[in-house]
Write a protein that holds these residues in place. Structure first.
Motif, PDB file in Angstrom:
ATOM      1  N   CYS A   1      10.260   7.153   3.907  1.00 18.60           N
ATOM      2  CA  CYS A   1      11.104   6.291   2.703  1.00 18.60           C
ATOM      3  C   CYS A   1      11.765   7.505   1.971  1.00 18.60           C
ATOM      4  N   LEU A   2      11.001   8.113   1.310  1.00 15.52           N
ATOM      5  CA  LEU A   2      11.666   9.237   0.722  1.00 15.52           C
ATOM      6  C   LEU A   2      13.159  10.068   1.115  1.00 15.52           C
ATOM      7  N   SER A   3      12.296  10.851   2.756  1.00 16.40           N
ATOM      8  CA  SER A   3      13.529  10.216   3.912  1.00 16.40           C
ATOM      9  C   SER A   3      14.944  10.259   3.794  1.00 16.40           C
ATOM     10  N   VAL A   4      14.759   8.764   3.611  1.00 15.05           N
ATOM     11  CA  VAL A   4      15.931   7.966   4.052  1.00 15.05           C
ATOM     12  C   VAL A   4      16.591   8.416   2.915  1.00 15.05           C
ATOM     13  N   GLY A   5      16.342   8.625   1.573  1.00 11.46           N
ATOM     14  CA  GLY A   5      17.078   9.548   0.462  1.00 11.46           C
ATOM     15  C   GLY A   5      17.492  10.298   0.394  1.00 11.46           C
ATOM     16  N   THR A   6      17.154  11.378   1.110  1.00 14.88           N
ATOM     17  CA  THR A   6      17.510  12.657   1.202  1.00 14.88           C
ATOM     18  C   THR A   6      17.830  13.343   2.329  1.00 14.88           C
ATOM     19  N   ILE A   7      17.746  12.908   3.352  1.00 19.24           N
ATOM     20  CA  ILE A   7      18.906  13.529   4.400  1.00 19.24           C
ATOM     21  C   ILE A   7      19.264  11.914   5.202  1.00 19.24           C
ATOM     22  N   GLY A   8      18.827  10.829   4.876  1.00 20.59           N
ATOM     23  CA  GLY A   8      19.727  10.307   5.695  1.00 20.59           C
ATOM     24  C   GLY A   8      18.303   9.287   6.822  1.00 20.59           C
ATOM     25  N   LEU A   9      19.105   8.101   6.920  1.00 25.75           N
ATOM     26  CA  LEU A   9      18.415   6.968   7.655  1.00 25.75           C
ATOM     27  C   LEU A   9      18.828   7.744   9.399  1.00 25.75           C
ATOM     28  N   GLU A  10      19.492   8.426   9.956  1.00 25.90           N
ATOM     29  CA  GLU A  10      19.911   8.529  11.029  1.00 25.90           C
ATOM     30  C   GLU A  10      18.798   9.959  11.383  1.00 25.90           C
ATOM     31  N   ARG A  11      18.911  10.189  10.288  1.00 22.22           N
ATOM     32  CA  ARG A  11      18.042  11.976  11.115  1.00 22.22           C
ATOM     33  C   ARG A  11      16.604  11.298  10.468  1.00 22.22           C
ATOM     34  N   THR A  12      16.167  10.941   9.591  1.00 22.39           N
ATOM     35  CA  THR A  12      15.172  10.558   9.217  1.00 22.39           C
ATOM     36  C   THR A  12      14.285  10.294  10.518  1.00 22.39           C
TER      37      THR A  12
ATOM     38  N   MET B   1       1.100  -1.260  -0.548  1.00 20.90           N
ATOM     39  CA  MET B   1       0.128  -0.062  -0.141  1.00 20.90           C
ATOM     40  C   MET B   1       0.725   0.961  -0.489  1.00 20.90           C
ATOM     41  N   VAL B   2       2.030   1.115   1.037  1.00 21.10           N
ATOM     42  CA  VAL B   2       2.866   2.692   0.860  1.00 21.10           C
ATOM     43  C   VAL B   2       3.169   2.820  -0.453  1.00 21.10           C
ATOM     44  N   LEU B   3       4.109   1.245  -1.119  1.00 14.14           N
ATOM     45  CA  LEU B   3       4.260   1.717  -2.374  1.00 14.14           C
ATOM     46  C   LEU B   3       3.654   2.094  -3.088  1.00 14.14           C
ATOM     47  N   ASN B   4       2.670   1.122  -3.106  1.00 11.47           N
ATOM     48  CA  ASN B   4       1.596   1.932  -4.141  1.00 11.47           C
ATOM     49  C   ASN B   4       1.294   3.319  -4.399  1.00 11.47           C
ATOM     50  N   TYR B   5       1.154   4.178  -2.846  1.00 14.12           N
ATOM     51  CA  TYR B   5       0.843   5.814  -3.052  1.00 14.12           C
ATOM     52  C   TYR B   5       2.370   6.598  -3.675  1.00 14.12           C
ATOM     53  N   LEU B   6       3.306   6.061  -3.138  1.00 13.57           N
ATOM     54  CA  LEU B   6       4.317   6.734  -3.893  1.00 13.57           C
ATOM     55  C   LEU B   6       4.239   6.044  -4.968  1.00 13.57           C
ATOM     56  N   ALA B   7       3.928   5.330  -6.339  1.00 13.01           N
ATOM     57  CA  ALA B   7       3.979   5.612  -7.073  1.00 13.01           C
ATOM     58  C   ALA B   7       2.998   6.316  -8.252  1.00 13.01           C
ATOM     59  N   LYS B   8       1.985   5.764  -7.570  1.00 14.45           N
ATOM     60  CA  LYS B   8       0.657   7.191  -7.732  1.00 14.45           C
ATOM     61  C   LYS B   8       0.973   8.088  -7.470  1.00 14.45           C
ATOM     62  N   LYS B   9       1.470   9.166  -6.785  1.00 14.01           N
ATOM     63  CA  LYS B   9       2.071   9.889  -6.407  1.00 14.01           C
ATOM     64  C   LYS B   9       3.016  10.595  -7.431  1.00 14.01           C
ATOM     65  N   HIS B  10       3.999  10.224  -7.890  1.00 15.69           N
ATOM     66  CA  HIS B  10       4.931  10.286  -8.389  1.00 15.69           C
ATOM     67  C   HIS B  10       4.795  10.028  -9.805  1.00 15.69           C
ATOM     68  N   GLU B  11       3.255   9.514 -10.151  1.00 18.15           N
ATOM     69  CA  GLU B  11       2.841   9.184 -11.744  1.00 18.15           C
ATOM     70  C   GLU B  11       4.170   8.056 -12.787  1.00 18.15           C
ATOM     71  N   ALA B  12       4.276   6.914 -11.377  1.00 23.45           N
ATOM     72  CA  ALA B  12       5.238   5.956 -11.847  1.00 23.45           C
ATOM     73  C   ALA B  12       3.781   4.580 -12.100  1.00 23.45           C
ATOM     74  N   GLN B  13       4.347   3.155 -13.015  1.00 26.84           N
ATOM     75  CA  GLN B  13       3.359   1.691 -13.506  1.00 26.84           C
ATOM     76  C   GLN B  13       4.263   1.550 -12.898  1.00 26.84           C
ATOM     77  N   PHE B  14       3.509   0.091 -12.155  1.00 33.81           N
ATOM     78  CA  PHE B  14       4.572  -0.971 -11.841  1.00 33.81           C
ATOM     79  C   PHE B  14       4.244  -1.364 -12.743  1.00 33.81           C
ATOM     80  N   ASP B  15       5.723  -2.781 -13.448  1.00 33.55           N
ATOM     81  CA  ASP B  15       5.765  -3.344 -14.269  1.00 33.55           C
ATOM     82  C   ASP B  15       6.148  -4.537 -13.771  1.00 33.55           C
ATOM     83  N   VAL B  16       6.103  -5.770 -14.276  1.00 34.25           N
ATOM     84  CA  VAL B  16       5.997  -7.150 -14.305  1.00 34.25           C
ATOM     85  C   VAL B  16       8.221  -6.819 -13.753  1.00 34.25           C
ATOM     86  N   GLY B  17       7.859  -7.455 -13.207  1.00 30.14           N
ATOM     87  CA  GLY B  17       9.905  -7.804 -13.181  1.00 30.14           C
ATOM     88  C   GLY B  17      10.500  -9.175 -12.700  1.00 30.14           C
TER      89      GLY B  17
END
Length: 186
Positions: free
Chosen positions: A169-180, A25-41
């Protein structure tokens, strides 16, 4: 910088809105917000989003919960993403509903998806975002509980909680795990 976000859950419509599928559900939200589609991998549904100059690969394993480590191992290896840049999003019975906890490492706590990731990686040294689903079930009925939908009251609160989890989730990439963790683990 590349990051791997792994949302744990089970495929199939019968599991779609269950507590155990909060990672999906969390990843579906992120994908929708960023207009990304899931593909079968391989072993997963996969998509990629960009945020503040960072690349996030979103992975929803199709192996069912108990074999989640297969997808994790494949995408870490094929995308050459270090484990330090991976975050696993999962449900947690030990945390009250409405609470989110991010950890740099930890035990599987009886969670089969986390157990398999730990077995596959050979350690528990990976970050996880634990989404509290509570423990309002009779003794011995935890499987039925996690595979059931959220209550009506919980469903009212769910959108805001999913949005916060996505921000974490996005914060981990922008400010790092510890600060998040310092910012959100209140």
């Amino acid at each position: 910088m590349k990051y791997l976000l792994v949302g744990l859950g089970n495929i199939g419509p019968e599991y779609a809105d269950t507590r155990h599928n909060i990672g999906f559900m969390v990843l579906n939200y992120l994908a929708k917000k960023h207009e990304a589609q899931f593909d079968v991998g391989r072993h997963a549904f996969v998509t990629e989003i960009k945020y503040k100059g960072k690349s996030f690969t979103l992975v929803k394993p199709t192996t069912y919960m108990n074999l989640s480590g297969k997808a994790v191992a494949h995408y870490l290896s094929s995308l050459k993403i270090p484990v330090a840049n991976m975050l696993v999003i999962t449900d947690d019975l030990a945390i009250p509903f409405g609470k989110l906890r991010m950890r740099a490492k930890g035990s599987a706590g009886g969670h089969n998806g986390l157990k398999h990731i730990e077995e596959t990686l050979g350690n528990n040294e990976y970050a996880r975002l634990r989404f509290g689903v509570g423990s309002n079930y009779p003794k011995g009925r935890q499987v039925d509980y996690v595979l059931s939908p959220f209550s009506n009251e919980e469903q009212e609160q769910l959108p805001a909680l999913i949005e916060t989890a996505a921000e974490m989730c996005l914060s981990v990439g922008t400010i790092g795990l510890e600060r998040t963790m310092n910012f959100y683990n209140k």
